[in-house]
Design a protein around this motif. Sequence first.
Motif, PDB file in Angstrom:
ATOM      1  N   LYS A  13      -1.853   1.942  -7.924  1.00  0.00           N
ATOM      2  CA  LYS A  13      -1.235   1.436  -6.696  1.00  0.00           C
ATOM      3  C   LYS A  13       0.220   1.055  -6.930  1.00  0.00           C
ATOM      4  N   ALA A  14       0.536   0.487  -8.090  1.00  0.00           N
ATOM      5  CA  ALA A  14       1.931   0.141  -8.407  1.00  0.00           C
ATOM      6  C   ALA A  14       2.794   1.394  -8.490  1.00  0.00           C
ATOM      7  N   VAL A  15       2.285   2.444  -9.123  1.00  0.00           N
ATOM      8  CA  VAL A  15       3.033   3.708  -9.201  1.00  0.00           C
ATOM      9  C   VAL A  15       3.232   4.285  -7.808  1.00  0.00           C
ATOM     10  N   LEU A  16       2.216   4.231  -6.967  1.00  0.00           N
ATOM     11  CA  LEU A  16       2.335   4.764  -5.609  1.00  0.00           C
ATOM     12  C   LEU A  16       3.335   3.965  -4.783  1.00  0.00           C
ATOM     13  N   ILE A  17       3.376   2.662  -4.953  1.00  0.00           N
ATOM     14  CA  ILE A  17       4.370   1.849  -4.247  1.00  0.00           C
ATOM     15  C   ILE A  17       5.770   2.251  -4.685  1.00  0.00           C
ATOM     16  N   PHE A  18       5.949   2.466  -5.994  1.00  0.00           N
ATOM     17  CA  PHE A  18       7.245   2.936  -6.487  1.00  0.00           C
ATOM     18  C   PHE A  18       7.606   4.282  -5.865  1.00  0.00           C
ATOM     19  N   LEU A  19       6.637   5.192  -5.753  1.00  0.00           N
ATOM     20  CA  LEU A  19       6.907   6.504  -5.165  1.00  0.00           C
ATOM     21  C   LEU A  19       7.255   6.409  -3.685  1.00  0.00           C
ATOM     22  N   VAL A  20       6.675   5.454  -2.981  1.00  0.00           N
ATOM     23  CA  VAL A  20       7.048   5.235  -1.574  1.00  0.00           C
ATOM     24  C   VAL A  20       8.527   4.866  -1.491  1.00  0.00           C
ATOM     25  N   VAL A  21       8.945   3.934  -2.323  1.00  0.00           N
ATOM     26  CA  VAL A  21      10.352   3.507  -2.323  1.00  0.00           C
ATOM     27  C   VAL A  21      11.255   4.666  -2.739  1.00  0.00           C
ATOM     28  N   LEU A  22      10.893   5.377  -3.798  1.00  0.00           N
ATOM     29  CA  LEU A  22      11.690   6.518  -4.247  1.00  0.00           C
ATOM     30  C   LEU A  22      11.763   7.594  -3.166  1.00  0.00           C
ATOM     31  N   GLY A  23      10.643   7.877  -2.522  1.00  0.00           N
ATOM     32  CA  GLY A  23      10.633   8.869  -1.449  1.00  0.00           C
ATOM     33  C   GLY A  23      11.556   8.490  -0.312  1.00  0.00           C
ATOM     34  N   HIS A  24      11.608   7.208   0.024  1.00  0.00           N
ATOM     35  CA  HIS A  24      12.508   6.774   1.093  1.00  0.00           C
ATOM     36  C   HIS A  24      13.971   6.887   0.676  1.00  0.00           C
ATOM     37  N   PHE A  25      14.272   6.644  -0.597  1.00  0.00           N
ATOM     38  CA  PHE A  25      15.642   6.828  -1.070  1.00  0.00           C
ATOM     39  C   PHE A  25      16.058   8.296  -1.041  1.00  0.00           C
ATOM     40  N   LEU A  26      15.100   9.201  -1.244  1.00  0.00           N
ATOM     41  CA  LEU A  26      15.406  10.628  -1.291  1.00  0.00           C
ATOM     42  C   LEU A  26      15.419  11.291   0.087  1.00  0.00           C
ATOM     43  N   LEU A  27      15.024  10.603   1.134  1.00  0.00           N
ATOM     44  CA  LEU A  27      14.945  11.213   2.462  1.00  0.00           C
ATOM     45  C   LEU A  27      16.239  11.862   2.931  1.00  0.00           C
ATOM     46  N   VAL A  51      -4.048   6.009   0.807  1.00  0.00           N
ATOM     47  CA  VAL A  51      -5.100   5.806   1.808  1.00  0.00           C
ATOM     48  C   VAL A  51      -6.478   6.001   1.166  1.00  0.00           C
ATOM     49  N   PHE A  52      -6.603   6.999   0.307  1.00  0.00           N
ATOM     50  CA  PHE A  52      -7.882   7.234  -0.366  1.00  0.00           C
ATOM     51  C   PHE A  52      -8.282   6.036  -1.218  1.00  0.00           C
ATOM     52  N   ILE A  53      -7.332   5.503  -1.987  1.00  0.00           N
ATOM     53  CA  ILE A  53      -7.633   4.345  -2.835  1.00  0.00           C
ATOM     54  C   ILE A  53      -8.011   3.139  -1.984  1.00  0.00           C
ATOM     55  N   SER A  54      -7.294   2.929  -0.888  1.00  0.00           N
ATOM     56  CA  SER A  54      -7.619   1.822   0.004  1.00  0.00           C
ATOM     57  C   SER A  54      -9.018   1.995   0.586  1.00  0.00           C
ATOM     58  N   GLY A  55      -9.340   3.211   0.970  1.00  0.00           N
ATOM     59  CA  GLY A  55     -10.671   3.499   1.501  1.00  0.00           C
ATOM     60  C   GLY A  55     -11.754   3.333   0.455  1.00  0.00           C
ATOM     61  N   TYR A  56     -11.426   3.639  -0.784  1.00  0.00           N
ATOM     62  CA  TYR A  56     -12.382   3.504  -1.878  1.00  0.00           C
ATOM     63  C   TYR A  56     -12.825   2.049  -2.030  1.00  0.00           C
TER      64      TYR A  56
END
Length: 115
Positions: A13-27, A51-56
């Motif tokens: 989840k920490a890696v995915l949060i980082f990727l969300v931030v990185l993805g927004h910087f790259l938009l 979403v899958f992890i949250s659903g899990y």
Amino acid sequence: MNKERDYFFDNLKAVLIFLVVLGHFLLPIHGDNPLVVVKRLIYVFHMPLFVFISGYFAKKIYKNGQYNFKKILYLLKAYVVFVVAIQIVYAIAGFEKFTEIDFFSQSGARGIYLQ
């Protein structure tokens, strides 16, 4: 009742949060820049996996050592309905044709930024 944390999922989840931030910087990056490939790769999997992890970890998904496949099927049906609804909105707004529906490349930013 002492539940032990699964640190693999915490770290994921920490890696995915980082990727969300990185993805927004790259938009804003477009064209032939190699970072466009990185941006698209991030947007292919980061939110669906989140979403899958949250659903899990949602209630009643995994209980007594077994998966509740009815709940998983319900979530998949909800995803299909959501994708179709978004595609209808895009078709009405003139961004895409309704026949261009793709269940594996969903992104809220696709109509504007991922071109």
